[in-house]
Every structure is written in C-alpha cells, then in structure tokens.
Write an enzyme that holds these catalytic residues in place. Sequence first.
Site, PDB file in Angstrom:
ATOM      1  CB  SER A   1       5.500   7.410  -3.748  1.00 24.30           C
ATOM      2  OG  SER A   1       4.910   6.223  -4.186  1.00 24.30           O
TER       3      SER A   1
ATOM      4  CB  ALA B   1      11.650   1.181  -7.140  1.00 23.02           C
ATOM      5  CD  GLU B   2       4.856   1.609  -3.714  1.00 23.42           C
ATOM      6  OE1 GLU B   2       3.733   2.082  -3.471  1.00 23.42           O
ATOM      7  OE2 GLU B   2       5.065   0.400  -3.820  1.00 23.42           O
ATOM      8  CB  SER B   3      10.682   5.113  -1.151  1.00 20.56           C
ATOM      9  OG  SER B   3      10.235   4.111  -0.281  1.00 20.56           O
TER      10      SER B   3
ATOM     11  CB  ALA C   1      10.020  -3.578  -4.877  1.00 15.33           C
TER      12      ALA C   1
END
Length: 141
Positions: free
Chosen positions: A67, A62-64, A59
């Site tokens: 964003s 994925a967020e890195s 996660a």
Amino acid sequence: MQLSKEAVLAEANLVFKGTLMETLNIEMIDYGNDFLIARMPVNSRVYQPDGVLHGGATAALAESVGSFASHIFLDTEKFFVRGIEITANHLKSVTEGFVYAKATFLHKGRTTQLLDIKVTDDHGNLVSVCRLSTISLPKNK
C-alpha cells in the site's frame, strides 16, 4: 522539489506512529524506481502460539509495504490509496531475526494497481509470496 531517499523513508516511518505498523515495528528501509522494501522483527509480538511467525503478521507486513508503494509512486495530492485484496502463500517458518518484504508493481494503472510482494528472512530464504491489489480514489469528489 524531490525529497531524498532518506527523507522519503523517514516520512514513511513517521506516518506509521500510532498505527498497526508501529505496533508490529514495521519499518520502510529502502526503495528505488520500481520497488519498496520494509522489514519487521520476528519476536513474541508476532508469534503464533507455537513460537513461529504468524501468517497474519506477515500479511500485515505485505499489505503495509504494498500500500505504501502505491502511495509513494502515485499522485497522492489528488488520490488516496486503499488495499482491496491480498493473498499470501506461506512457504517457510521463521522464529527470530527479521523478515523483509519487497513490493514491486506488476500493474501500475491510474485506478488499480497490482503488486508482487516477496517476504524473505535474514538469509534471503523465501518465507511468503503475496499479491496485493490497491485502488486509487480521488480525494475531492
């Protein structure tokens, strides 16, 4: 002046110094008009106690990448980007090699963005499917 692909990726990876992305060895490796790809090594740093890739590390990858996709495809002179929601469905365990996260936009609005992020292993097997919502907020208000 538009930066080369190599310059954009180098800048992205430089920004990660001293952050969670550096701790997890997340590296941006490719992008195009509508996608950004990052990779992360799978080793004991990102394992669960039983020796497989931790879903939280997936996660974070994925967020890195999501964003940062919002960051490079939006006007960051005037706006900053924050993740506001992430979901992750983990489909396959990984014990070694790399995982790759490819972020693509489902919606690229002025205020909110929605990204689809597929995480795969070295063999192209689907490991996780993630969705990330980001928000663009004005820098000077």
